[in-house]
Design a protein around this motif. Sequence first.
Motif, PDB file in Angstrom:
ATOM      1  N   ALA A   1       1.301  -1.279   0.112  1.00 20.25           N
ATOM      2  CA  ALA A   1       0.008  -0.126   0.025  1.00 20.25           C
ATOM      3  C   ALA A   1       0.640   1.072  -0.136  1.00 20.25           C
ATOM      4  CB  ALA A   1      -1.417  -0.318   1.315  1.00 20.25           C
ATOM      5  N   ALA A   2       1.932   1.461   0.258  1.00 18.89           N
ATOM      6  CA  ALA A   2       2.459   2.246   0.487  1.00 18.89           C
ATOM      7  C   ALA A   2       3.619   2.388  -1.007  1.00 18.89           C
ATOM      8  CB  ALA A   2       4.396   1.391   1.312  1.00 18.89           C
ATOM      9  N   PRO A   3       3.695   4.291  -1.140  1.00 19.62           N
ATOM     10  CA  PRO A   3       4.301   4.782  -2.438  1.00 19.62           C
ATOM     11  C   PRO A   3       5.046   3.816  -2.788  1.00 19.62           C
ATOM     12  CG  PRO A   3       2.771   5.965  -0.921  1.00 19.62           C
ATOM     13  CD  PRO A   3       3.445   5.052  -0.015  1.00 19.62           C
ATOM     14  N   THR A   4       5.413   3.847  -4.284  1.00 16.94           N
ATOM     15  CA  THR A   4       7.042   3.510  -4.545  1.00 16.94           C
ATOM     16  C   THR A   4       7.882   3.910  -5.001  1.00 16.94           C
ATOM     17  OG1 THR A   4       6.028   3.913  -7.003  1.00 16.94           O
ATOM     18  CG2 THR A   4       5.485   1.549  -6.258  1.00 16.94           C
ATOM     19  N   ASP A   5       7.336   4.872  -4.684  1.00 16.11           N
ATOM     20  CA  ASP A   5       9.237   5.973  -4.630  1.00 16.11           C
ATOM     21  C   ASP A   5       9.317   6.346  -3.260  1.00 16.11           C
ATOM     22  OD1 ASP A   5       7.000   7.859  -3.503  1.00 16.11           O
ATOM     23  OD2 ASP A   5       6.776   9.427  -5.101  1.00 16.11           O
ATOM     24  N   SER A   6       8.632   5.054  -1.548  1.00 16.26           N
ATOM     25  CA  SER A   6       9.174   5.604  -0.485  1.00 16.26           C
ATOM     26  C   SER A   6       9.269   4.024  -0.256  1.00 16.26           C
ATOM     27  CB  SER A   6       8.110   6.413   0.211  1.00 16.26           C
ATOM     28  OG  SER A   6       7.122   5.277   0.153  1.00 16.26           O
ATOM     29  N   LEU A   7       9.209   2.946  -0.961  1.00 18.37           N
ATOM     30  CA  LEU A   7      10.147   2.180  -0.247  1.00 18.37           C
ATOM     31  C   LEU A   7      11.271   2.208  -0.026  1.00 18.37           C
ATOM     32  CD1 LEU A   7       7.790  -0.395  -3.194  1.00 18.37           C
ATOM     33  CD2 LEU A   7       7.277   0.059  -0.627  1.00 18.37           C
ATOM     34  N   ARG A   8      11.929   0.981   0.943  1.00 19.76           N
ATOM     35  CA  ARG A   8      13.526   1.223   1.354  1.00 19.76           C
ATOM     36  C   ARG A   8      14.555   0.697  -0.026  1.00 19.76           C
ATOM     37  NH1 ARG A   8      15.290  -0.359   6.805  1.00 19.76           N
ATOM     38  NH2 ARG A   8      17.407  -0.537   6.145  1.00 19.76           N
ATOM     39  N   PRO A   9      14.981   1.212   0.134  1.00 21.80           N
ATOM     40  CA  PRO A   9      15.651   1.226  -1.528  1.00 21.80           C
ATOM     41  C   PRO A   9      16.287  -0.802  -0.945  1.00 21.80           C
ATOM     42  CG  PRO A   9      16.452   2.671  -1.004  1.00 21.80           C
ATOM     43  CD  PRO A   9      15.644   2.424   0.186  1.00 21.80           C
ATOM     44  N   ASP A  10      16.606  -2.045  -2.175  1.00 19.41           N
ATOM     45  CA  ASP A  10      17.058  -2.633  -1.705  1.00 19.41           C
ATOM     46  C   ASP A  10      18.693  -2.307  -1.779  1.00 19.41           C
ATOM     47  OD1 ASP A  10      14.811  -3.713  -3.067  1.00 19.41           O
ATOM     48  OD2 ASP A  10      15.746  -4.146  -4.754  1.00 19.41           O
ATOM     49  N   SER A  11      19.646  -1.770  -1.311  1.00 20.67           N
ATOM     50  CA  SER A  11      20.625  -1.540  -1.160  1.00 20.67           C
ATOM     51  C   SER A  11      20.592  -0.981   0.393  1.00 20.67           C
ATOM     52  CB  SER A  11      22.159  -0.633  -1.903  1.00 20.67           C
ATOM     53  OG  SER A  11      20.738   0.671  -1.127  1.00 20.67           O
ATOM     54  N   TRP A  12      19.364  -0.964   1.098  1.00 11.68           N
ATOM     55  CA  TRP A  12      19.846  -0.806   2.551  1.00 11.68           C
ATOM     56  C   TRP A  12      19.421  -2.186   3.097  1.00 11.68           C
ATOM     57  CZ3 TRP A  12      16.335   3.874   4.570  1.00 11.68           C
ATOM     58  CH2 TRP A  12      16.669   4.588   3.851  1.00 11.68           C
ATOM     59  N   PHE A  13      19.190  -3.168   2.305  1.00 11.03           N
ATOM     60  CA  PHE A  13      19.133  -4.665   3.486  1.00 11.03           C
ATOM     61  C   PHE A  13      20.347  -5.345   3.545  1.00 11.03           C
ATOM     62  CE2 PHE A  13      14.711  -3.846   1.509  1.00 11.03           C
ATOM     63  CZ  PHE A  13      13.941  -4.508   2.632  1.00 11.03           C
TER      64      PHE A  13
ATOM     65  N   LEU B   1      12.626  18.055  11.387  1.00  6.63           N
ATOM     66  CA  LEU B   1      13.232  17.902  12.172  1.00  6.63           C
ATOM     67  C   LEU B   1      12.772  16.669  13.657  1.00  6.63           C
ATOM     68  CD1 LEU B   1      11.716  21.726  13.302  1.00  6.63           C
ATOM     69  CD2 LEU B   1      14.033  21.189  12.561  1.00  6.63           C
ATOM     70  N   THR B   2      11.750  16.058  12.852  1.00  8.32           N
ATOM     71  CA  THR B   2      11.274  15.181  13.442  1.00  8.32           C
ATOM     72  C   THR B   2      11.573  14.228  12.674  1.00  8.32           C
ATOM     73  OG1 THR B   2       8.783  15.508  13.423  1.00  8.32           O
ATOM     74  CG2 THR B   2      10.195  16.441  15.943  1.00  8.32           C
ATOM     75  N   MET B   3      11.430  12.133  13.214  1.00  8.04           N
ATOM     76  CA  MET B   3      11.570  10.668  13.076  1.00  8.04           C
ATOM     77  C   MET B   3      10.090  10.706  12.173  1.00  8.04           C
ATOM     78  SD  MET B   3      13.318   7.203  13.188  1.00  8.04           S
ATOM     79  CE  MET B   3      14.598   8.154  13.575  1.00  8.04           C
ATOM     80  N   TYR B   4       9.944  10.302  10.908  1.00 10.50           N
ATOM     81  CA  TYR B   4       9.196  10.147  10.406  1.00 10.50           C
ATOM     82  C   TYR B   4       9.340   8.339   9.560  1.00 10.50           C
ATOM     83  CZ  TYR B   4      10.162  11.981   6.224  1.00 10.50           C
ATOM     84  OH  TYR B   4      11.001  12.773   4.656  1.00 10.50           O
ATOM     85  N   SER B   5       8.332   7.704   8.949  1.00  7.68           N
ATOM     86  CA  SER B   5       8.271   7.024   8.477  1.00  7.68           C
ATOM     87  C   SER B   5       7.869   7.288   6.921  1.00  7.68           C
ATOM     88  CB  SER B   5       7.404   5.841   8.317  1.00  7.68           C
ATOM     89  OG  SER B   5       7.496   4.656   7.447  1.00  7.68           O
ATOM     90  N   LYS B   6       9.216   7.037   5.765  1.00  7.25           N
ATOM     91  CA  LYS B   6       7.931   7.458   4.413  1.00  7.25           C
ATOM     92  C   LYS B   6       7.403   7.102   3.911  1.00  7.25           C
ATOM     93  CE  LYS B   6      11.650   8.949   0.336  1.00  7.25           C
ATOM     94  NZ  LYS B   6      12.397   9.188  -0.487  1.00  7.25           N
ATOM     95  N   GLY B   7       6.590   7.443   3.929  1.00 14.56           N
ATOM     96  CA  GLY B   7       5.410   6.692   2.842  1.00 14.56           C
ATOM     97  C   GLY B   7       4.254   6.639   3.354  1.00 14.56           C
ATOM     98  N   GLY B   8       4.508   6.548   4.685  1.00 14.50           N
ATOM     99  CA  GLY B   8       3.795   6.539   5.792  1.00 14.50           C
ATOM    100  C   GLY B   8       3.864   4.987   6.291  1.00 14.50           C
ATOM    101  N   MET B   9       3.051   4.269   7.018  1.00  5.60           N
ATOM    102  CA  MET B   9       2.567   3.129   7.727  1.00  5.60           C
ATOM    103  C   MET B   9       1.636   2.326   7.784  1.00  5.60           C
ATOM    104  SD  MET B   9       5.033   1.098   9.877  1.00  5.60           S
ATOM    105  CE  MET B   9       6.441   2.825  10.588  1.00  5.60           C
ATOM    106  N   TRP B  10       1.310   1.742   6.865  1.00  2.53           N
ATOM    107  CA  TRP B  10       0.496   0.599   6.510  1.00  2.53           C
ATOM    108  C   TRP B  10       0.296  -0.326   6.823  1.00  2.53           C
ATOM    109  CZ3 TRP B  10      -3.260   3.125   3.549  1.00  2.53           C
ATOM    110  CH2 TRP B  10      -2.971   4.678   3.176  1.00  2.53           C
ATOM    111  N   VAL B  11      -1.118  -0.937   7.487  1.00  5.85           N
ATOM    112  CA  VAL B  11      -0.713  -1.512   8.086  1.00  5.85           C
ATOM    113  C   VAL B  11      -2.768  -2.288   8.331  1.00  5.85           C
ATOM    114  CG1 VAL B  11       0.256  -1.545  10.134  1.00  5.85           C
ATOM    115  CG2 VAL B  11      -1.838  -0.602  10.054  1.00  5.85           C
ATOM    116  N   ASP B  12      -3.367  -3.346   7.772  1.00  3.95           N
ATOM    117  CA  ASP B  12      -4.028  -4.613   7.700  1.00  3.95           C
ATOM    118  C   ASP B  12      -4.639  -4.495   8.758  1.00  3.95           C
ATOM    119  OD1 ASP B  12      -5.025  -4.363   5.013  1.00  3.95           O
ATOM    120  OD2 ASP B  12      -3.098  -5.355   5.075  1.00  3.95           O
ATOM    121  N   LEU B  13      -5.935  -4.110   9.461  1.00  6.15           N
ATOM    122  CA  LEU B  13      -6.208  -4.866  10.788  1.00  6.15           C
ATOM    123  C   LEU B  13      -7.347  -5.660  11.140  1.00  6.15           C
ATOM    124  CD1 LEU B  13      -5.934  -0.540  12.392  1.00  6.15           C
ATOM    125  CD2 LEU B  13      -4.667  -2.750  12.467  1.00  6.15           C
ATOM    126  N   VAL B  14      -7.539  -6.686  11.975  1.00  2.00           N
ATOM    127  CA  VAL B  14      -8.086  -7.283  12.018  1.00  2.00           C
ATOM    128  C   VAL B  14      -9.001  -7.553  13.814  1.00  2.00           C
ATOM    129  CG1 VAL B  14      -9.499  -9.532  12.226  1.00  2.00           C
ATOM    130  CG2 VAL B  14      -7.355  -8.498  10.940  1.00  2.00           C
TER     131      VAL B  14
END
Length: 581
Positions: free
Chosen positions: A534-546, A564-577
Motif C-alpha cells: 500500500a506504500a507509495p512506490t517511491d517511498s519503499l526501502r532501497p534494496d541496497s539498505w538490506f 526536525l523529527t523522525m517519520y516513516s517515508k510513505g506512511g505506515m500502512w497496516v491491515d487491521l483485524v
Amino acid sequence: MVSPGLHFLLQRLAPIATVALVYSSVHGYYFSEMPSWRAPLILLPAWMFLRWASAEIKERRAAAANGASLFPAVSEGRLPAGLSVLSKLLDSTTNGYMCDVFQEWSEKYGYTYSICTLGERRVYTCEPDYIKAVLATQFDSFDKGPGLRGSLSSLLGNGVFAADGETWKFHRTMARPFFSNDRVSHFDIFHAAFEDLVSKVVARVDEGYPIDMQDAASKFTLDSGTAFLFGHNVGSLASELPYPERALRPRAEHPVDAYTSSFLEAQRLTALRSRIGWLWPVKEIRSDAVKAHADVVRRYIEPVVDQAVRSHTEKEKHVNAPPSSLKQAEEDETLLDYLVKFTTDRQVLLDQIVNMLIASRDTTANLITFAVYLLAEHPEVRARLRREIHEQVGDRRPTFEDIRGMRFLRAVLNETLRLYPAVPLNSKTAKTPVIWRSLDGEKSYYIPAHVKVLYSVFWLHRRKDLWGDDAHRFDPDRFIDDRVKRLTKNPWMFLPFNGGPRICLGQQFAYNEASFFIIRLLQKFSDIKLNMAAAPTDSLRPDSWFKNPRAGDGTERVNPSFHLTMYSKGGMWVDLVEADD
C-alpha cells in the motif's frame, strides 16, 4: 521583507567591498589581459581560502596553548574546502539510511570527530559522556547559537525550542506548570480524539482497505494536543483518512489539510537549512522558503490566540484581585489561557504555541507510528502486550493508575524510542572555548567558540558496545531483565527526550498519550499486519539498505527518515483485524 539570502549578503558587504577595492587597485597591473569579470571570481575565493586557513591556524594554536588538540577531521575526496565531505553528507541525508555516513565516519575516526566544510568546523559525537557535557555538566557553555536560531526562526520564531538565555527561561517557566502529573493524566481529551479516529478506521477496514497509521497517529496527536494546549481541537480528524495509491480513489480535500501539509513542509525545509550549514541563506536569495508554509500554520491558530488575549483583557477589567494571584494556574485553564497572564504579545504567544504544537504532535505521533510497526512485525510481543492489557485494564478505558502499573507496555514504548527516537539528530553551539578530556583521560580536546556540536541519539541508541550485539533488534525485555543494569550505570546512553535543564517537559504527556492509544488500539484490534504494497512506490526501502550492515539486521522493512523529527517515508500502512475476544 528582505529575503534570508539578501540579508546574508548585506551582512557581508564589507569583505566583498574589500575584494572589490583590491581588484580595482591591482586590475591594471596584474590583470590587464584578463576580462574584468573574471578577476573577482579569482580574488573572492582566494580571500575566503585565506580567511579559513587563518582561522584554522588560530584554532590549532589555541588548542596547543591549552595543552589540547582538535578532534580529528573527516577527510573525503579531492574537492577543496570540504566540498567532498559536504557532498557525501548531503547524499547520505537524502539517499542513505538515517545519515549513516556519521556511523561510517565513526568506524574510521571514533565516536567523536570534526567535520569541516566551507570554512565551518562542526564536531559530531555519539559519546554519552560528551553529550552529557553538552546538555548538563557544561550546560552554560552551550546554547542553540545564532546560526541555528537563524535557520529555525522562520518556523519557530523565538519560541522555547529556538530560544536561548533569558528568553528560553521565560518560555520554559511559563509552560512548566502545565506538564505536571495531575494535568497530563487527564485522559478525556485522548478519549475524545481516539473515538473520533476509531470510527473512521473501522469504516475503512470494513471497506477492505489498509490504514496509514502514521496519518492516523498524526491526526490523533494534533487534535488531542491542540485541545490540551489551547482548548480548541483543530478537527484534523474531520478530514478523510487517505486511501493507498493503488486504490485510485481521489481524496476529498478538507480545510485542515492545508494546515497539516504546510506544517510538514515547513519542518522539512527548516531541517534542510541546518544540513547545508552556514551558507543556507544563499539558497533562499529570492525569498524565505519556509515563511509561506509557516504563515499557513500561524494563520490557523491566530484566531485562537486573539480570542485568548481578548478574554484575558476582559477578565482583568472585571476581576478585583492582586496581579500575582491572576498568574496562578487554575484547574480548568489551558496552556494558552495561562500564557496570556504573563504576556499579551501576539508574536510571543504564537511562537510558543507553534513550538508546543510540534512537540505535542510530531514526537508522540512518531512514537505511536513506530510502536505499531514493531508490534505488527513481532506478533509474540503484541500477544504478550494484549495479555497485560486484558489482565490490568480489560475492555474499559485505561486510567493513569492503570498505565503506571503496566511494566511491559512501558518497556515496549522505551524500546521503540530506543530504535526510533523522535529527534534523531540535534545540536548545540559552544558559546566559549570548551575543553573535553578523552575517555581514557590521557588527552584533551579543544572545541573553539562558535563551533556547532552535533549529537546523534539515533546512533547512540544503536551502539553495540553500549547495548549489546543485538542493538539493532527489537527486544522490550532489555528494559526489564538484567540488561537494564547497563542503563542504570550509564543513564546518558538512553536519551529519547534529551537531557539536562532542557529535557522535554512533555515526556510524561507523550508516554500517557501513546500508552492510551496503544491500549485502545489493541483492545479494538487483535491482529496488525504491515502492508508494504500500500506504500507509495517511491517511498519503499532501497534494496541496497538490506545489505547495509549499518541499516540494521536486514529485517527492517520500512523507510525511516527525518526532518526536525523522525517519520516513516510513505506512511505506515497496516491491515487491521477487529478483536472478537
